[in-house]
Design an enzyme around this catalytic site. Structure first.
Site, PDB file in Angstrom:
ATOM      1  CG  ASN A  95      -1.889  -1.178   1.179  1.00  0.00           C
ATOM      2  OD1 ASN A  95      -2.168  -1.727   0.110  1.00  0.00           O
ATOM      3  ND2 ASN A  95      -2.382  -1.567   2.334  1.00  0.00           N
ATOM      4  CG  HIS A 112       4.232  -1.752  -4.559  1.00  0.00           C
ATOM      5  ND1 HIS A 112       3.060  -2.497  -4.597  1.00  0.00           N
ATOM      6  CD2 HIS A 112       5.207  -2.572  -5.057  1.00  0.00           C
ATOM      7  CE1 HIS A 112       3.320  -3.694  -5.104  1.00  0.00           C
ATOM      8  NE2 HIS A 112       4.605  -3.766  -5.375  1.00  0.00           N
ATOM      9  CB  THR A 179      -2.223  -9.625  -0.948  1.00  0.00           C
ATOM     10  OG1 THR A 179      -2.104 -11.013  -0.665  1.00  0.00           O
ATOM     11  CG2 THR A 179      -1.507  -8.816   0.117  1.00  0.00           C
TER      12      THR A 179
END
Length: 237
Positions: A95, A112, A179
């Site tokens: 996230n 990320h 996920t």
């Protein structure tokens, strides 16, 4: 996880399902962001080169939106585990929001990137950022107007993979929370863990694409499953 007595080191992977209950849109659910914007239009280096204004507007909206959201019981439970777990713990999140941190978690890695940083492609410095990028502001570090979202786009390498794999090698338990099991390399972590003899647990709203790889899967809302699991772990620790 029936036997928790030999679990000291934990690696947790969190995905969009953890933040969905805080009102943060997921990309892959029905009605999610990918239905309004193609991946190719907003989440690739090629998209940024082709139409930077579209990409910057998209991420400016996301950056503004996440600052209005609040951590939910899943974030709060993981922050409690972070505070109270005496062994090693690494929360690896896909996230790009900051809800884990706002709940109080410290042992966290954003593989990320994060909406609340801007990355200068001129000097390679990442700066905290809460405003917009559409007006091409100057980099706080070097003054160049070369800022982009500090978010890993499709086709780019996630951050700190060496650190993640090192943590998996030392782990006794790998837990995947919220996920889809569709985005690599994160979707492959469960197989890496299994190859290393690490116990594996999935907490997800429904069966994911990778559920069959886990020793155990529990299905339901993250805000219910995660606090239950954390209490189990702390009671046995």
């Amino acid at each position: 996880m029936a036997d928790r007595s030999d679990i000291r080191n934990i690696v947790i992977l969190t995905g969009a399902g953890v933040s969905a209950e805080s009102g943060i849109d997921t990309f892959r659910a029905e009605g999610g962001l990918w239905e309004q914007h193609r991946v190719e239009d907003v989440a690739t280096p090629e998209a940024f080169e082709r139409d930077p204004d579209l990409v910057l507007r998209f991420y400016d909206m996301r950056r503004e939106a996440i600052q209005t959201k609040q951590p939910n019981p899943a974030h709060q439970a993981l922050a409690k585990l972070d505070r109270e777990w005496s062994g090693e713990l690494l929360i690896v999140t896909q996230n790009v929001d900051d809800l884990h941190e706002r709940a109080g978690a410290n042992r966290i890695l954003h593989m990320h990137g994060t909406h609340l940083n801007a990355w200068c492609t001129a000097c390679d410095v990442r700066s905290p950022w809460r405003g917009t990028l559409i007006d091409r502001p100057a980099c706080p570090a070097c003054g160049e107007k070369a800022l982009r979202p500090d978010v890993v786009w499709f086709g780019e390498m996630p951050y700190e993979m060496d650190r993640i794999f090192a943590a998996l090698r030392e782990a006794d338990l790998f837990v995947s929370i919220g996920t889809s099991g569709a985005v690599y390399p994160a979707a492959g972590f469960v197989r890496n863990a299994r190859d290393l003899g690490v116990k594996t647990l999935e907490l997800n709203l429904e069966a994911s694409q990778g559920s069959h790889w886990f020793d155990q899967s529990r299905h339901g809302p993250a805000s219910v499953l995660v606090p239950q699991w954390v209490e189990e772990m702390l009671a046995a620790g």
